[in-house]
Design an enzyme around this catalytic site. Structure first.
Site, mmCIF file in Angstrom:
data_model
loop_
_atom_site.group_PDB
_atom_site.id
_atom_site.type_symbol
_atom_site.label_atom_id
_atom_site.label_comp_id
_atom_site.label_asym_id
_atom_site.label_seq_id
_atom_site.Cartn_x
_atom_site.Cartn_y
_atom_site.Cartn_z
ATOM 1 N N ASP A 220 0.776 -1.366 0.090
ATOM 2 C CA ASP A 220 -0.079 -0.025 0.092
ATOM 3 C C ASP A 220 0.867 1.394 -0.081
ATOM 4 O O ASP A 220 0.587 2.353 0.567
ATOM 5 C CB ASP A 220 -1.078 0.122 1.224
ATOM 6 N N GLY B 169 1.333 2.927 -2.546
ATOM 7 C CA GLY B 169 0.984 3.844 -3.725
ATOM 8 C C GLY B 169 1.579 3.494 -4.965
ATOM 9 O O GLY B 169 1.666 4.239 -5.859
ATOM 10 N N LYS B 170 1.547 2.047 -5.157
ATOM 11 C CA LYS B 170 2.306 1.415 -6.286
ATOM 12 C C LYS B 170 1.356 1.692 -7.468
ATOM 13 O O LYS B 170 1.619 2.027 -8.679
ATOM 14 C CB LYS B 170 2.603 -0.046 -6.178
ATOM 15 N N ALA C 283 -4.032 -7.791 -3.690
ATOM 16 C CA ALA C 283 -3.535 -6.533 -3.962
ATOM 17 C C ALA C 283 -4.646 -5.755 -4.168
ATOM 18 O O ALA C 283 -5.825 -5.959 -4.506
ATOM 19 C CB ALA C 283 -2.604 -6.605 -5.271
ATOM 20 N N GLY C 284 -4.595 -4.542 -3.910
ATOM 21 C CA GLY C 284 -5.443 -3.496 -4.175
ATOM 22 C C GLY C 284 -4.726 -2.149 -4.349
ATOM 23 O O GLY C 284 -4.180 -1.349 -3.738
ATOM 24 N N HIS C 285 -4.805 -1.822 -5.764
ATOM 25 C CA HIS C 285 -3.998 -0.703 -6.220
ATOM 26 C C HIS C 285 -4.905 0.555 -6.682
ATOM 27 O O HIS C 285 -5.741 0.126 -7.490
ATOM 28 C CB HIS C 285 -3.151 -0.932 -7.339
ATOM 29 N N GLN D 60 2.103 -6.037 -3.136
ATOM 30 C CA GLN D 60 2.529 -6.105 -1.728
ATOM 31 C C GLN D 60 3.772 -5.346 -1.409
ATOM 32 O O GLN D 60 3.893 -4.379 -2.041
ATOM 33 C CB GLN D 60 2.608 -7.733 -1.028
ATOM 34 N N ARG E 260 -9.969 -2.779 5.712
ATOM 35 C CA ARG E 260 -9.619 -2.698 7.253
ATOM 36 C C ARG E 260 -8.686 -1.319 7.590
ATOM 37 O O ARG E 260 -8.116 -1.002 6.519
ATOM 38 C CB ARG E 260 -8.722 -3.771 7.645
ATOM 39 N N GLY F 2 -0.115 13.827 -3.504
ATOM 40 C CA GLY F 2 -1.533 13.574 -3.221
ATOM 41 C C GLY F 2 -2.023 12.435 -4.379
ATOM 42 O O GLY F 2 -1.004 11.875 -5.177
HETATM 43 P P1 GDP Z 1 -0.638 0.453 -3.534
HETATM 44 O O1 GDP Z 1 -1.276 -0.969 -3.123
HETATM 45 O O2 GDP Z 1 0.802 0.542 -3.308
HETATM 46 O O3 GDP Z 1 -1.032 0.532 -4.897
HETATM 47 O O4 GDP Z 1 -1.442 1.327 -2.573
HETATM 48 P P2 GDP Z 1 -2.981 1.581 -2.294
HETATM 49 O O5 GDP Z 1 -3.747 2.206 -3.552
HETATM 50 O O6 GDP Z 1 -3.491 0.556 -1.600
HETATM 51 O O7 GDP Z 1 -2.876 2.913 -1.143
HETATM 52 C C1 GDP Z 1 -2.286 4.122 -1.415
HETATM 53 C C2 GDP Z 1 -3.358 4.880 -1.084
HETATM 54 O O8 GDP Z 1 -2.702 6.477 -0.984
HETATM 55 C C3 GDP Z 1 -4.543 5.112 -2.224
HETATM 56 O O9 GDP Z 1 -5.738 5.491 -1.639
HETATM 57 C C4 GDP Z 1 -4.065 5.984 -2.896
HETATM 58 O O10 GDP Z 1 -4.956 7.046 -3.764
HETATM 59 C C5 GDP Z 1 -3.465 7.079 -1.838
HETATM 60 N N1 GDP Z 1 -1.945 7.832 -2.401
HETATM 61 C C6 GDP Z 1 -1.060 7.584 -3.522
HETATM 62 N N2 GDP Z 1 -0.232 8.394 -3.391
HETATM 63 C C7 GDP Z 1 -0.691 9.150 -2.568
HETATM 64 C C8 GDP Z 1 -0.111 10.736 -2.123
HETATM 65 O O11 GDP Z 1 1.222 11.149 -2.343
HETATM 66 N N3 GDP Z 1 -0.630 11.413 -1.265
HETATM 67 C C9 GDP Z 1 -2.015 10.994 -0.654
HETATM 68 N N4 GDP Z 1 -2.544 11.798 0.125
HETATM 69 N N5 GDP Z 1 -2.572 9.799 -1.198
HETATM 70 C C10 GDP Z 1 -1.842 9.247 -1.794
HETATM 71 P P1 IMO Z 2 -0.824 -4.060 -2.073
HETATM 72 O O1 IMO Z 2 -0.359 -4.747 -3.485
HETATM 73 C C1 IMO Z 2 -1.200 -4.567 2.173
HETATM 74 C C2 IMO Z 2 -1.238 -8.625 3.872
HETATM 75 C C3 IMO Z 2 -2.493 -9.180 4.566
HETATM 76 C C4 IMO Z 2 -2.044 -10.096 5.610
HETATM 77 C C5 IMO Z 2 -0.705 -10.665 4.744
HETATM 78 C C6 IMO Z 2 -1.076 -12.027 4.400
HETATM 79 O O2 IMO Z 2 -2.257 -3.452 -2.228
HETATM 80 O O3 IMO Z 2 0.200 -3.373 -1.384
HETATM 81 P P2 IMO Z 2 -2.592 -12.708 1.945
HETATM 82 O O4 IMO Z 2 -4.168 -12.793 1.810
HETATM 83 O O5 IMO Z 2 -1.796 -12.232 1.111
HETATM 84 O O6 IMO Z 2 -2.453 -14.429 2.392
HETATM 85 O O7 IMO Z 2 -2.444 -12.060 3.407
HETATM 86 O O8 IMO Z 2 -0.508 -10.026 3.725
HETATM 87 N N1 IMO Z 2 -1.128 -8.267 2.390
HETATM 88 C C7 IMO Z 2 -1.429 -6.832 2.095
HETATM 89 N N2 IMO Z 2 -1.112 -5.866 2.829
HETATM 90 N N3 IMO Z 2 -1.223 -4.388 0.932
HETATM 91 C C8 IMO Z 2 -1.406 -5.637 0.113
HETATM 92 O O9 IMO Z 2 -1.193 -5.567 -1.378
HETATM 93 C C9 IMO Z 2 -1.500 -6.730 0.686
HETATM 94 N N4 IMO Z 2 -1.577 -8.196 0.209
HETATM 95 C C10 IMO Z 2 -1.415 -8.811 1.284
HETATM 96 O O10 IMO Z 2 -3.144 -8.025 5.088
HETATM 97 O O11 IMO Z 2 -1.393 -9.511 6.663
HETATM 98 MG MG MG Z 3 -3.015 -1.766 -1.704
#
Ligand code: GDP
Ligand code: IMO
Ligand code: MG
Length: 431
Positions: A13, A15-16, A39-41, A226, A305, A417
């Site tokens: 998470d 910000g990939k 994953a949730g991007h 991850q 969560r 942002g």
């Molecule tokens: P990922 O799994 O690495 O792709 O990251 P996620 O999307 O799960 O979580 C990153 C969160 O931060 C998302 O809600 C993005 O929209 C947000 N985000 C990404 N870059 C920035 C930043 O520079 N500033 C802020 N405030 N939010 C950001």
């Molecule tokens: P992105 O790509 C953050 C965490 C889960 C748990 C552990 C094992 O969005 O960064 P799993 O379901 O993979 O067997 O869970 O890994 N986890 C993540 N945490 N970002 C993720 O992906 C994750 N993918 C799995 O919360 O602790």
């Molecule tokens: Mg994520």
């Protein structure tokens, strides 16, 4: 031609998704190579928010080819759901823009059931807090050689045989050991025959497609999921995911040789978050942690969560630089730190009086880490509209300089942002 691997340096998470979407402008092909819909991007494009779990984050750029490699575990229902979601938002995707490896493994309903039942069976403190998507059990089957690949799903005879064998074993395990309900063969068989039909047009040899792109001088971007501390070998085991998340996994998980990888970019959040259970040395279980959580809107993109929050961990960062061979960093969410009077950065760990400059291997040692921090003064200014390094307040630039000095690699990009435009580019990471 250039190839670039993008990976998370922390616990995911970072910000990939945002960064991959941005860099897609310079790429021709975007490849996911490990993990699954755990994953949730998140992408925010013209104020519109998209969350991708399986489909590469390059998909919003119309003329790019997105690939899902063999290292992925794919839940067909999620793949179809994402395609339908995009179509419903006026962005239909056909197989000329998206392909799926025939060697990727399929997440089956018993994988989700096992993931859930295993978590329930564990005692508090031993639960991993998985995403419940069946990721671990699917990789289990791959490694013990019971898995069902996409190629097997497309062959009704082979699929029937494999499903029968698997259900025999899984139903015994579910009912006798985990006290859960058994699953029905015909229901699953019928459901997955439908999925096979939907998936078939997308299935291809992803390794060959990447090779063709490389030979034709195209830029290829590999999108990690991850983060380094969730890696099955290098992370805080057993509180990790079930795949290799580090840059080297791009080679195995996509079918490209290491000599063809040019650059590796690490995404590092300006502080640290973790979702799910497990050690987190710099965690802040206080008002500052709450503030980061609220201001950073730190909720899991997959499970919703609340993410745990803490200071930036320099030990984790240095581990990530070494293990991934990073040659550049993208710092994200720097804007979230505005308004904090002082900022800590962990520089070393203290474990029972001994100093450590890398993550130890023993989980009991990891659990007793006391972070040694340095303290910097913060800044008040809102960074979210700033467009260049010179716009940033001196204190923010000092913070970035400390990160660069610790990592011993340059920062190439700063995100202030969630929007595409809220980015300060210092260097094209492909060059
Ligand atoms: P990922 O799994 O690495 O792709 O990251 P996620 O999307 O799960 O979580 C990153 C969160 O931060 C998302 O809600 C993005 O929209 C947000 N985000 C990404 N870059 C920035 C930043 O520079 N500033 C802020 N405030 N939010 C950001
Ligand atoms: P992105 O790509 C953050 C965490 C889960 C748990 C552990 C094992 O969005 O960064 P799993 O379901 O993979 O067997 O869970 O890994 N986890 C993540 N945490 N970002 C993720 O992906 C994750 N993918 C799995 O919360 O602790
Ligand atoms: Mg994520």
């Amino acid at each position: 031609m250039s190839t670039l691997v993008v990976v998370g340096t922390q616990w995911g998470d970072e910000g990939k998704g945002k960064i991959v979407d941005l860099l897609t402008e310079y790429a021709d092909v975007i490849v996911r190579f490990q993990g699954g819909n755990n994953a949730g991007h998140t992408l925010v494009v013209d104020g519109e928010k998209f969350i991708f779990h399986l489909i590469p984050s390059g998909i919003l750029n119309d003329d790019k080819l997105c690939l899902i490699g063999n290292g992925i575990v794919i839940d067909p229902s999620i793949f179809i759901q994402e395609l339908e979601g995009l179509a419903a938002r006026g962005r239909p995707v056909t197989s000329d823009r998206l392909r799926l490896s025939s060697n990727a493994h399929v997440i089956m309903p018993y994988h989700r059931a096992l993931d859930h039942a295993r978590e329930v069976a564990k005692t508090e403190g031993k639960r991993l807090g998985t995403t419940g998507r069946g990721i671990g059990p699917c990789y289990d089957d791959k490694i013990v050689r019971n898995g069902i690949k996409v190629a097997d799903l497309l062959d009704p005879e082979l699929f029937r045989e494999k499903l029968e064998d698997n259900l025999k074993e899984k139903n015994f395990y579910l009912t006798e050991l985990l006290n859960a309900d058994p699953l029905d063969f015909e229901t699953i068989y019928g459901e997955f025959q439908n999925y096979a039909e939907r998936l078939a047009p997308f299935v291809d040899n992803v390794s060959i497609l990447i090779d063709e792109a490389v030979r034709n001088g195209k830029n290829v971007l590999f999108e990690g999921a991850q983060g380094t501390q969730l890696d099955i070998d290098h992370g805080t085991y057993p509180f990790v995911t079930s795949s290799n998340t580090v840059a080297g996994a791009a080679c195995c998980g996509a079918g490209i040789g290491p000599s063809k990888i040019d650059r590796v970019l690490g995404i590092c959040k300006a502080y640290t978050t973790r979702v799910g259970a497990g050690p987190f040395p710099t965690e802040l279980e206080d008002a500052v942690g709450d503030l980061l959580q609220k201001k950073g809107d730190e909720f899991g993109s997959t499970t919703g969560r609340r993410r745990r929050c803490g200071w930036l961990d320099g030990v984790v960062l240095k581990d990530a630089v070494r293990i991934n061979g990073l040659d550049g960093l993208a710092i994200t969410k720097l804007d979230v730190l505005s308004g904090l009077p002082q900022l800590d950065i962990c520089t070393e760990y203290d474990i029972a009086g001994t100093r450590y400059s890398c993550m130890p291997a023993n989980i009991r040692q990891i659990n007793s880490i006391r972070p040694i921090n340095m303290t910097l003064s913060g800044w008040e200014e809102d960074l979210s509209l700033m467009k260049s390094l010179n716009d940033l307040p001196k204190k923010a630039r000092d913070y970035l300089k400390i990160i660069e000095d610790m990592a011993e690699i340059p920062i190439v990009l700063i995100s202030v942002g969630p929007g595409r435009e809220q980015t300060i580019f210092l260097k094209n990471p492909f060059e």
